[in-house]
Scaffold this active site. Structure first.
Site, PDB file in Angstrom:
ATOM      1  N   GLY A   8      23.002 -18.474 -88.574  1.00  0.00           N
ATOM      2  CA  GLY A   8      21.917 -19.442 -88.804  1.00  0.00           C
ATOM      3  C   GLY A   8      22.229 -20.795 -88.199  1.00  0.00           C
ATOM      4  N   ARG A  11      20.004 -24.722 -85.865  1.00  0.00           N
ATOM      5  CA  ARG A  11      19.613 -26.072 -86.339  1.00  0.00           C
ATOM      6  C   ARG A  11      20.332 -26.365 -87.653  1.00  0.00           C
ATOM      7  NH1 ARG A  11      14.407 -25.682 -90.024  1.00  0.00           N
ATOM      8  NH2 ARG A  11      14.559 -23.522 -90.645  1.00  0.00           N
ATOM      9  N   ASP A  60      19.093 -10.597 -87.530  1.00  0.00           N
ATOM     10  CA  ASP A  60      18.712 -10.911 -88.912  1.00  0.00           C
ATOM     11  C   ASP A  60      19.933 -10.565 -89.772  1.00  0.00           C
ATOM     12  OD1 ASP A  60      17.842 -10.885 -91.518  1.00  0.00           O
ATOM     13  OD2 ASP A  60      16.032  -9.700 -91.119  1.00  0.00           O
ATOM     14  N   VAL A  61      20.567 -11.585 -90.347  1.00  0.00           N
ATOM     15  CA  VAL A  61      21.823 -11.320 -91.063  1.00  0.00           C
ATOM     16  C   VAL A  61      21.624 -10.531 -92.362  1.00  0.00           C
ATOM     17  CG1 VAL A  61      23.210 -13.177 -90.054  1.00  0.00           C
ATOM     18  CG2 VAL A  61      21.820 -13.639 -92.087  1.00  0.00           C
ATOM     19  N   ASN A  87      26.589 -19.133 -92.882  1.00  0.00           N
ATOM     20  CA  ASN A  87      25.767 -20.322 -93.141  1.00  0.00           C
ATOM     21  C   ASN A  87      24.283 -19.999 -93.341  1.00  0.00           C
ATOM     22  OD1 ASN A  87      25.008 -23.365 -92.730  1.00  0.00           O
ATOM     23  ND2 ASN A  87      23.829 -22.243 -91.186  1.00  0.00           N
ATOM     24  N   SER A 139      26.407 -23.630-102.788  1.00  0.00           N
ATOM     25  CA  SER A 139      25.556 -24.786-103.069  1.00  0.00           C
ATOM     26  C   SER A 139      25.862 -25.278-104.474  1.00  0.00           C
ATOM     27  CB  SER A 139      24.083 -24.363-102.997  1.00  0.00           C
ATOM     28  OG  SER A 139      23.255 -25.334-103.606  1.00  0.00           O
ATOM     29  N   TYR A 152      17.728 -18.579-105.606  1.00  0.00           N
ATOM     30  CA  TYR A 152      18.699 -19.283-104.748  1.00  0.00           C
ATOM     31  C   TYR A 152      20.025 -19.488-105.497  1.00  0.00           C
ATOM     32  CZ  TYR A 152      20.333 -22.997-101.538  1.00  0.00           C
ATOM     33  OH  TYR A 152      21.054 -23.762-100.649  1.00  0.00           O
ATOM     34  N   LYS A 156      23.722 -18.098-104.479  1.00  0.00           N
ATOM     35  CA  LYS A 156      24.812 -19.029-104.163  1.00  0.00           C
ATOM     36  C   LYS A 156      25.977 -18.881-105.154  1.00  0.00           C
ATOM     37  CE  LYS A 156      23.000 -20.723-100.481  1.00  0.00           C
ATOM     38  NZ  LYS A 156      23.652 -20.541 -99.183  1.00  0.00           N
ATOM     39  N   ILE A 185      21.584 -32.433 -98.752  1.00  0.00           N
ATOM     40  CA  ILE A 185      21.908 -32.816 -97.381  1.00  0.00           C
ATOM     41  C   ILE A 185      20.600 -32.958 -96.618  1.00  0.00           C
ATOM     42  CG2 ILE A 185      23.238 -32.159 -95.323  1.00  0.00           C
ATOM     43  CD1 ILE A 185      24.890 -32.508 -98.003  1.00  0.00           C
TER      44      ILE A 185
END
Ligand code: NAP
Length: 244
Positions: A8, A11, A60-61, A87, A139, A152, A156, A185
Site C-alpha cells: 500500500g 501514497r 490486492d494484499v 502497511n 494503530s 478497524y 489492528k 497522522i
C-alpha cells in the site's frame, strides 16, 4: 543491496516509508491494489533519485494467491526481500449497531488477512536467508479501541497478536517483527474526518498536533536499522502522547 517491500505504498504513510527506506539505501518494491495509483505519481522518480532500484507491483494484499505471486515477482526482479512493511490498510467506519457484514469482512481481509498472506510468503524467503525485518502498521485503535471503528480496531489489535507470534516463531532465524501504532497522522485516511471530530482529537493529543507521515517513516527506519537488531515483538506508539 538490500530490498524493502512496502504494501500500500503509492501514497500516504506507505509512500513516506518507501522514500525513507530508499534514503537509507534499500532497493524498493512498491505495491498497490491498482496500477492507476502509480500513474501521475512521482513516488517512483523520487525513490530512484536516491540512487536505488524501484519497481512497482500491483496486487490486492487481501488475496492469498496475489500475495504469493507478488513475492515471487519481487524476488525475480529485485533478488531478495530483507524488509517487509505491512502497511496497506483501509477504514470502513460506522457504529457497531449499523455496521454491515461487508464493512466488517472487507476491513478484516485488507488489514488483517493481508498480514497473514504477506508474512507467510515473505517469512519463508527470510527464513531461508536467516535474516529479515518485518514491521507491521497497527494503530492506537488496536491498542485502546475507538468508537465507530469496531472492524478497524479488531484488525489492528489482531496485528499486535500476529506481531508477537511472528517474533516468537521466527526470532531464532534472525528475523525481527515489530509493530508501530500511529495515532492521528495527516493523510487521506484522516482527511475524511469531520471538523468536529478533528477538534476533539486535537484536544486529546499532548502535543496538540497531528503527526506527519515522515514521523512514522522515521520509526520504521529505526526498526529496520542495525540499531534495532535486538528489538522484537514490540509495539511502538507514535501518537504525540495521545494515550496517557
Ligand atoms: P492511505 O493513505 O489510505 O493509504 C493506504 C494505501 O493502501 C493506499 O495506497 C491504498 O490504495 C492501499 N491499499 C488499500 N487496499 C489495498 C489492498 N487490498 N492491496 C494493496 N494495497 C491496498 O492510508 P494511510 O493513512 O497512509 O495508512 C497506512 C497504514 O497506516 C494503514 O495500515 C493504516 O491503518 C495505518 N494507520 C494510519 C493512521 C493515520 O492516521 N493515517 C493511523 C494509524 C494507523 P487505494 O488508495 O488504491 O485503495
Amino acid at each position: 543491496m538490500a530490498t524493502a517491500l512496502i504494501t500500500g505504498s503509492s501514497r500516504g504513510i506507505g509512500a513516506a516509508i518507501a522514500l525513507r527506506l530508499a534514503e537509507d539505501g534499500y532497493d524498493i518494491a512498491l505495491n498497490d491494489i491498482s496500477e492507476a495509483m502509480f500513474e501521475d505519481n512521482d513516488i517512483i522518480d523520487k525513490i530512484k533519485a536516491q540512487g536505488v532500484m524501484c519497481e512497482s507491483f500491483v496486487a490486492d494484499v487481501s488475496s492469498y494467491d496475489q500475495c504469493e505471486q507478488m513475492v515471487k515477482d519481487v524476488k525475480a526482479k529485485l533478488g531478495t526481500i530483507d524488509v517487509l512493511v505491512n502497511n496497506a490498510g483501509i477504514t470502513r467506519d460506522g457504529l457497531l449497531a449499523r455496521m454491515s457484514e461487508e464493512s466488517f469482512d472487507s476491513v478484516i481481509a485488507v488489514n488483517q488477512k493481508s498480514v497473514f498472506n504477506m508474512t507467510k510468503f515473505v517469512g519463508s524467503v527470510m527464513m531461508k536467508q536467516r535474516s529479515g525485518r518485518i514491521i507491521n502498521l497497527s494503530s492506537v485503535a488496536g491498542l485502546w479501541g475507538n468508537p465507530g471503528q469496531f472492524n478497524y480496531s479488531a484488525s489492528k489489535a489482531a496485528i499486535i497478536g500476529m506481531t508477537k507470534t511472528v517474533a516468537k516463531e521466527l526470532g531464532s532465524r534472525g528475523i525481527t517483527c515489530n509493530a508501530v501504532a500511529p495515532g492521528f497522522i495527516k493523510t487521506p485516511m484522516t482527511d475524511k474526518l469531520t471538523e468536529a471530530q478533528k477538534e476533539n482529537i486535537l484536544r486529546m493529543i499532548a502535543m496538540r498536533r497531528y503527526g506527519t507521515v515522515e514521523e512514522i517513516a522515521g520509526v520504521v527506519s529505526f526498526l529496520a536499522s542495525k540499531d534495532a537488531s535486538y528489538v522484537t515483538g514490540q509495539v511502538i506508539e507514535i501518537s504525540g502522547g495521545l494515550s496517557m
